[in-house]
Design an enzyme around this catalytic site. Structure first.
Site, mmCIF file in Angstrom:
data_model
loop_
_atom_site.group_PDB
_atom_site.id
_atom_site.type_symbol
_atom_site.label_atom_id
_atom_site.label_comp_id
_atom_site.label_asym_id
_atom_site.label_seq_id
_atom_site.Cartn_x
_atom_site.Cartn_y
_atom_site.Cartn_z
ATOM 1 N N GLY A 1 0.829 -1.195 0.000
ATOM 2 C CA GLY A 1 0.000 0.000 0.000
ATOM 3 C C GLY A 1 0.865 1.247 0.000
ATOM 4 O O GLY A 1 2.092 1.171 -0.078
ATOM 5 N N ASP B 1 13.054 -12.000 1.078
ATOM 6 C CA ASP B 1 12.810 -10.998 0.032
ATOM 7 C C ASP B 1 13.865 -9.898 0.094
ATOM 8 O O ASP B 1 13.544 -8.709 0.047
ATOM 9 C CB ASP B 1 11.413 -10.410 0.166
ATOM 10 C CG ASP B 1 10.952 -9.686 -1.105
ATOM 11 O OD1 ASP B 1 11.534 -9.970 -2.171
ATOM 12 O OD2 ASP B 1 10.033 -8.857 -1.034
#
Length: 423
Positions: free
Chosen positions: A128, A240
């Site tokens: 977001g 990640d």
């Protein structure tokens, strides 16, 4: 009469026995039910959620669950006032989350005021939008808001809060609070004024990272990963690591961020869809679906080559790396042109050598993160030793010159005294 009395006594006895038996059955039934409920609750609390995936792009991740070639784009909504509460976030979860994490919880109004009604945007990710906020305490923070239509981000949110609630290191971005209010989920971090490593390497900013800064950043990242792999209990695999998830503070100190895909190294017997970012993913992980610490090492090797070349992994970086590996001075050919001659080429080759080892095809032959940290530290120490030697030599020369000057003054004084005596 006696016969009837005996029958009454027998009937009462049988009734009492049956009542006692029923009472015992009810008691043990309730006890068994409570025990099963407690076991189910403990099992749910220990379970590790399937972790979320991000969309493709320089600053995002790819969904490999269905296919390695087709990624699913997550649309980001601009509506910050949607009042539908996430289904997973009930009252019990909120209370347990706050007590476990020990992280401050803020209200929606607090964050709305601090971000000037969500107008000071810093960036946009698959989770977001991220906003700059000035808290009432005077502290400047970054607020990451979960997109209202992001179902995968809910699990990422839980993972990040639960992990960063107990992980604290100078090279990890610090989570200072969270907000679950009015249907919105937000993470509040320390503000990193120099943004991400990816933006500094590939953005339009005029600022160019010099070689000293790049070497320092590599060492900072290694310390952050070292804490996750060897300092945390149980160890944590980031899953990640990429330049977009390396943030820099005002002193240009690097910190590892974004733990939404992270996982504690506890084997649960389940294999989930591939998770990570294209260009940084260990090929062995793709073929085996098993992510280990050595997969993090591979991703860090890619980041080190980014620091050397300023070439993004999605712009055929591996082709340049393979080309450079053919000769001892191959790194010279792929060195970032913006550095020019303002770097120590031996240090560049040294860092490239470490990065090559991290990218070894066989995970067991890749170094541990502790070994990588030590190797990078040795590059810096060699420079410091050389500088100290040169500085020490310079001090010796200056002392010798000043001593000669003092001796010359003494000789001239003695000569003048001798001339006065003979006169």
């Amino acid at each position: 009469m006696a016969h009837k009395a005996d029958l009454v006594i027998i009937g009462v006895s049988i009734g009492l026995a049956l009542g006692l038996l029923i009472a015992l059955l009810v008691f043990y039934g309730i006890r068994w039910y409570k025990k099963r409920a407690n076991l189910r609750q403990c099992s749910n609390e220990r379970s590790i959620p399937n972790l979320p995936i991000r969309t493709n792009g320089f600053g995002t991740s790819t969904d490999f669950s269905a296919s390695l070639t087709n990624s699913v784009a997550i649309q980001v909504s601009e509506n910050h006032h949607k009042n539908t509460q996430p289904s997973w976030w009930n009252h019990h979860n909120k209370d347990r989350f706050a007590s476990v994490s020990g992280i401050l919880r803020y209200s929606y109004k607090d964050i709305q005021k601090a971000t000037q009604n969500f107008t000071t945007i810093l960036g946009q990710g698959s989770f977001g939008p991220v906003y700059k906020a000035n808290m009432q305490t005077g502290e400047v923070v970054a607020v990451k808001v979960l997109a209202s239509n992001s179902k995968q981000g809910e699990k990422e949110f839980q993972t990040e809060v639960s992990l960063l609630g107990r992980l604290h290191h100078r090279n990890l971005v610090n989570l200072v609070g969270y907000c679950v209010d009015k249907g919105r989920c937000m993470l509040i971090y320390e503000f990193m004024s120099n943004g991400s490593l990816a933006n500094l390497l590939y953005g339009e900013e005029e600022r160019v990272l010099n070689w000293d800064e790049r070497l320092r950043i590599a060492l900072d990242i290694s310390h952050g990963i070292e804490y996750l792999h060897e300092g945390a209990v149980p160890p944590v695999i980031h899953r990640d690591l990429k330049s977009a998830n390396i943030l820099l503070d005002r002193s240009m100190r690097a910190k590892v961020a974004d733990f939404g895909l992270s996982k504690e190294e506890v084997f649960d017997g389940r294999n989930s869809g591939l998770k990570g970012t294209y260009g940084y993913i260990d090929p062995v992980y793709i073929s085996t679906n098993k992510f280990t610490m050595k997969s993090d090492i591979y991703s860090f090797g890619i980041i080190m080559f980014e620091l050397i070349t300023a070439i993004h992994p999605q712009q055929n970086l591996m082709e340049y790396i393979n080309l450079a590996s053919m000769s001892y001075d191959g790194a010279d050919e792929i060195l970032d042109k913006k550095l020019g001659g303002e770097c120590n080429i031996e240090e560049v080759r040294g860092l490239a050598s470490i990065a090559h080892k991290c990218l070894h095809k066989m995970p067991r032959k890749r170094p541990s993160i502790g070994e990588v940290s030590q190797a990078i530290l040795k590059i810096k120490q060699r420079r410091l030793t050389k500088e100290d030697t040169m500085s020490f030599g310079g001090r010796d020369i200056s002392r010798a010159v000043s001593r000669i000057a003092e001796q010359q003054v003494e000789l001239s004084l003695m000569t003048s005294i001798k001339e006065q005596v003979t006169a």
